[in-house]
Scaffold this active site. Structure first.
Site, mmCIF file in Angstrom:
data_model
loop_
_atom_site.group_PDB
_atom_site.id
_atom_site.type_symbol
_atom_site.label_atom_id
_atom_site.label_comp_id
_atom_site.label_asym_id
_atom_site.label_seq_id
_atom_site.Cartn_x
_atom_site.Cartn_y
_atom_site.Cartn_z
ATOM 1 N N ASP A 87 2.780 14.167 -9.801
ATOM 2 C CA ASP A 87 3.706 13.071 -9.497
ATOM 3 C C ASP A 87 3.628 12.837 -7.992
ATOM 4 O O ASP A 87 3.943 13.741 -7.203
ATOM 5 C CB ASP A 87 5.126 13.497 -9.907
ATOM 6 C CG ASP A 87 6.153 12.408 -9.658
ATOM 7 O OD1 ASP A 87 5.873 11.471 -8.890
ATOM 8 O OD2 ASP A 87 7.254 12.512 -10.241
ATOM 9 N N LYS B 61 -0.176 12.020 4.485
ATOM 10 C CA LYS B 61 0.087 13.257 5.226
ATOM 11 C C LYS B 61 -0.905 14.358 4.842
ATOM 12 O O LYS B 61 -1.550 14.971 5.704
ATOM 13 C CB LYS B 61 1.521 13.722 4.925
ATOM 14 C CG LYS B 61 1.872 15.089 5.470
ATOM 15 C CD LYS B 61 3.312 15.485 5.114
ATOM 16 C CE LYS B 61 3.583 16.937 5.472
ATOM 17 N NZ LYS B 61 4.990 17.314 5.225
ATOM 18 N N TYR C 258 10.256 -3.745 -5.197
ATOM 19 C CA TYR C 258 8.786 -3.665 -5.188
ATOM 20 C C TYR C 258 8.229 -4.359 -3.947
ATOM 21 O O TYR C 258 7.375 -3.814 -3.233
ATOM 22 C CB TYR C 258 8.248 -4.309 -6.466
ATOM 23 C CG TYR C 258 6.747 -4.223 -6.630
ATOM 24 C CD1 TYR C 258 6.167 -3.174 -7.329
ATOM 25 C CD2 TYR C 258 5.907 -5.205 -6.102
ATOM 26 C CE1 TYR C 258 4.792 -3.094 -7.492
ATOM 27 C CE2 TYR C 258 4.531 -5.138 -6.256
ATOM 28 C CZ TYR C 258 3.971 -4.083 -6.954
ATOM 29 O OH TYR C 258 2.613 -4.010 -7.116
ATOM 30 N N LYS D 5 6.225 -2.549 -0.852
ATOM 31 C CA LYS D 5 4.837 -2.867 -0.501
ATOM 32 C C LYS D 5 4.720 -3.322 0.952
ATOM 33 O O LYS D 5 3.718 -3.050 1.618
ATOM 34 C CB LYS D 5 4.286 -3.921 -1.466
ATOM 35 C CG LYS D 5 4.126 -3.397 -2.904
ATOM 36 C CD LYS D 5 3.176 -2.207 -2.977
ATOM 37 C CE LYS D 5 2.847 -1.801 -4.399
ATOM 38 N NZ LYS D 5 1.894 -0.688 -4.475
ATOM 39 N N THR E 91 -3.601 -5.951 -15.578
ATOM 40 C CA THR E 91 -3.536 -4.527 -15.957
ATOM 41 C C THR E 91 -2.290 -4.359 -16.821
ATOM 42 O O THR E 91 -1.561 -5.314 -17.076
ATOM 43 C CB THR E 91 -3.386 -3.584 -14.735
ATOM 44 O OG1 THR E 91 -2.078 -3.760 -14.177
ATOM 45 C CG2 THR E 91 -4.423 -3.839 -13.671
HETATM 46 N N1 NAD Z 1 -1.469 -5.240 -11.488
HETATM 47 C C1 NAD Z 1 -1.165 -6.040 -10.479
HETATM 48 O O1 NAD Z 1 -1.064 -7.280 -10.611
HETATM 49 C C2 NAD Z 1 -0.994 -5.469 -9.100
HETATM 50 C C3 NAD Z 1 -0.854 -6.359 -8.037
HETATM 51 C C4 NAD Z 1 -0.670 -5.867 -6.765
HETATM 52 C C5 NAD Z 1 -0.625 -4.495 -6.547
HETATM 53 N N2 NAD Z 1 -0.760 -3.648 -7.602
HETATM 54 C C6 NAD Z 1 -0.666 -2.213 -7.301
HETATM 55 O O2 NAD Z 1 -1.831 -1.575 -7.785
HETATM 56 C C7 NAD Z 1 -1.515 -0.220 -8.120
HETATM 57 C C8 NAD Z 1 -1.967 0.085 -9.524
HETATM 58 O O3 NAD Z 1 -1.280 -0.795 -10.414
HETATM 59 P P1 NAD Z 1 -1.817 -1.083 -11.887
HETATM 60 O O4 NAD Z 1 -1.580 -2.509 -12.147
HETATM 61 O O5 NAD Z 1 -3.177 -0.515 -12.060
HETATM 62 O O6 NAD Z 1 -0.765 -0.255 -12.728
HETATM 63 P P2 NAD Z 1 -0.944 0.525 -14.129
HETATM 64 O O7 NAD Z 1 0.435 0.643 -14.664
HETATM 65 O O8 NAD Z 1 -1.990 -0.098 -14.961
HETATM 66 O O9 NAD Z 1 -1.438 1.980 -13.656
HETATM 67 C C9 NAD Z 1 -0.644 2.753 -12.795
HETATM 68 C C10 NAD Z 1 -0.937 4.221 -12.989
HETATM 69 O O10 NAD Z 1 -0.140 4.945 -12.033
HETATM 70 C C11 NAD Z 1 0.425 6.068 -12.689
HETATM 71 N N3 NAD Z 1 1.646 6.480 -12.012
HETATM 72 C C12 NAD Z 1 2.836 5.833 -11.954
HETATM 73 N N4 NAD Z 1 3.748 6.550 -11.283
HETATM 74 C C13 NAD Z 1 3.119 7.684 -10.870
HETATM 75 C C14 NAD Z 1 3.519 8.808 -10.120
HETATM 76 N N5 NAD Z 1 4.795 8.942 -9.686
HETATM 77 N N6 NAD Z 1 2.619 9.773 -9.848
HETATM 78 C C15 NAD Z 1 1.342 9.666 -10.310
HETATM 79 N N7 NAD Z 1 0.909 8.635 -11.048
HETATM 80 C C16 NAD Z 1 1.782 7.645 -11.326
HETATM 81 C C17 NAD Z 1 0.693 5.584 -14.111
HETATM 82 O O11 NAD Z 1 0.852 6.667 -15.014
HETATM 83 C C18 NAD Z 1 -0.549 4.731 -14.383
HETATM 84 O O12 NAD Z 1 -1.588 5.477 -14.936
HETATM 85 C C19 NAD Z 1 -0.002 -0.065 -7.914
HETATM 86 O O13 NAD Z 1 0.274 0.481 -6.648
HETATM 87 C C20 NAD Z 1 0.477 -1.498 -7.992
HETATM 88 O O14 NAD Z 1 1.697 -1.663 -7.316
HETATM 89 C C21 NAD Z 1 -0.930 -4.091 -8.883
#
Ligand code: NAD
Length: 296
Positions: free
Chosen positions: A67, A128, A161, A165, A196
């Site tokens: 985590d 870190k 959120y 960010k 995603t």
């Molecule tokens: N999908 C979008 O449109 C989008 C846009 C901008 C930024 N992002 C950023 O991209 C990154 C990935 O997003 P995504 O769309 O692939 O999401 P996703 O939900 O498809 O995958 C996220 C993964 O992170 C894991 N996760 C969540 N909390 C966690 C924790 N505390 N410790 C370890 N693992 C953890 C989840 O289990 C999951 O496998 C994120 O930081 C998200 O904010 C996504």
């Protein structure tokens, strides 16, 4: 230290590597010659990504169920990469959740804190412990933080959120400033709307709606983000630090406008109730009864 697995480019930790963007980044870095600690809070998701890598003949992986909001977990993931691949070269702080949603008048402070624990403290802890490892190794390294176009503008995501960010973009700058003398680069990637599971809406219909959500005719993919990460960790990006590369199909040229989220079927600011979404971690979304949102 004798590495258990020989790699061309050393070890990388990718957080949130069990799904979506993080999974694509992990697979891309493996193809690029890194060994990858596949780090995710969801153990099944970790195994899925390692299985997909193995199907491609990519075996330089180590499972790191962790985590990112828990310091000991992050330290363990970094240690696993160093032990397995003898050196840490890259840290990708990608793990994310949707987080607290709802009108600002109803936001529950504990949900705000839980959002920042993953999205901001998680990035801090990854930065870190990766920086400590690079300094101990007396070698350069690269840290890539996955921020969001929502860190630049309102109307693209919920309050917590977006604020989180923006904090990641800021932390990227300040960490880059401190670490530059040690030849440690820190950069962010700020995706726009990427197809995603994070929004719980990875359907064909959602994909069609994303096709017209930004000036570019078509939706963003996890591979679009992974390609930029691949560039940022490579030698061609050797003079890039402290900045954020926006990968949004031109969305920020005009901004999202007041109705963008509604037009793609996501509208957290307009939901009457407040709550928190834990994304694809497996933890269920909580929606608070109206009477609870004025407490704490
Ligand atoms: N999908 C979008 O449109 C989008 C846009 C901008 C930024 N992002 C950023 O991209 C990154 C990935 O997003 P995504 O769309 O692939 O999401 P996703 O939900 O498809 O995958 C996220 C993964 O992170 C894991 N996760 C969540 N909390 C966690 C924790 N505390 N410790 C370890 N693992 C953890 C989840 O289990 C999951 O496998 C994120 O930081 C998200 O904010 C996504």
């Amino acid at each position: 230290m004798t590495p258990i697995v020989e790699t061309a480019r050393g070890g990388a930790v990718v957080t949130g590597a069990g799904a979506g963007v993080g999974q694509a980044i992990a697979l891309r870095l493996l193809r690029d010659g890194f060994g990858v600690a596949v780090c995710d809070v969801n153990p099944d998701a970790v195994e899925r990504t390692i299985g997909m890598a193995a199907d491609e003949g990519l075996h330089a992986t180590v499972a790191a169920v962790a985590d990112v909001a828990v310091e000991a977990d992050v330290q363990t993931a970094v240690d696993a990469a160093r032990r397995e691949f003898s050196t840490l070269s890259v840290m990708v702080n990608n793990a994310g959740i949707g987080g607290a949603f709802g009108p600002i008048t109803e936001l529950v402070p504990n949900d705000w804190d839980a959002t920042f624990a993953v999205l901001v403290k998680g990035v801090l802890l990854g930065t870190k412990h990766a920086a400590r490892a690079f300094l101990e190794q007396h070698e350069p390294g690269v840290i890539v933080n996955i921020a969001s176009a929502a860190g630049y503008t309102a109307g693209l995501a919920a309050h917590a959120y977006s604020a989180a960010k923006a904090a990641v973009i800021s932390l990227t700058r300040s960490a880059a400033l401190e670490l530059a003398p040690h030849r440690i680069r820190v950069a962010a990637v700020s995706p726009g709307l990427i197809l995603t599971g994070l929004a719980g809406a990875a359907s064909e219909d959602y994909a069609r709606r994303l096709d017209t959500a930004q000036p570019w005719p078509g939706h963003g993919t996890s591979d679009d983000v992974a390609g930029v990460v691949s560039f940022l960790v490579g030698a061609d990006a050797g003079f890039i630090t402290g900045t954020s590369v926006v990968v949004d199909g031109g969305l920020l040229t005009t901004g999202p406008g007041p109705d963008l989220l509604a037009s793609i079927g996501l509208d957290p600011a307009k939901r009457r109730r407040a709550g928190i979404s834990y994304g694809t971690t497996g933890r269920p979304t909580t929606v608070h009864p109206a009477s609870d949102t004025h407490r704490t």
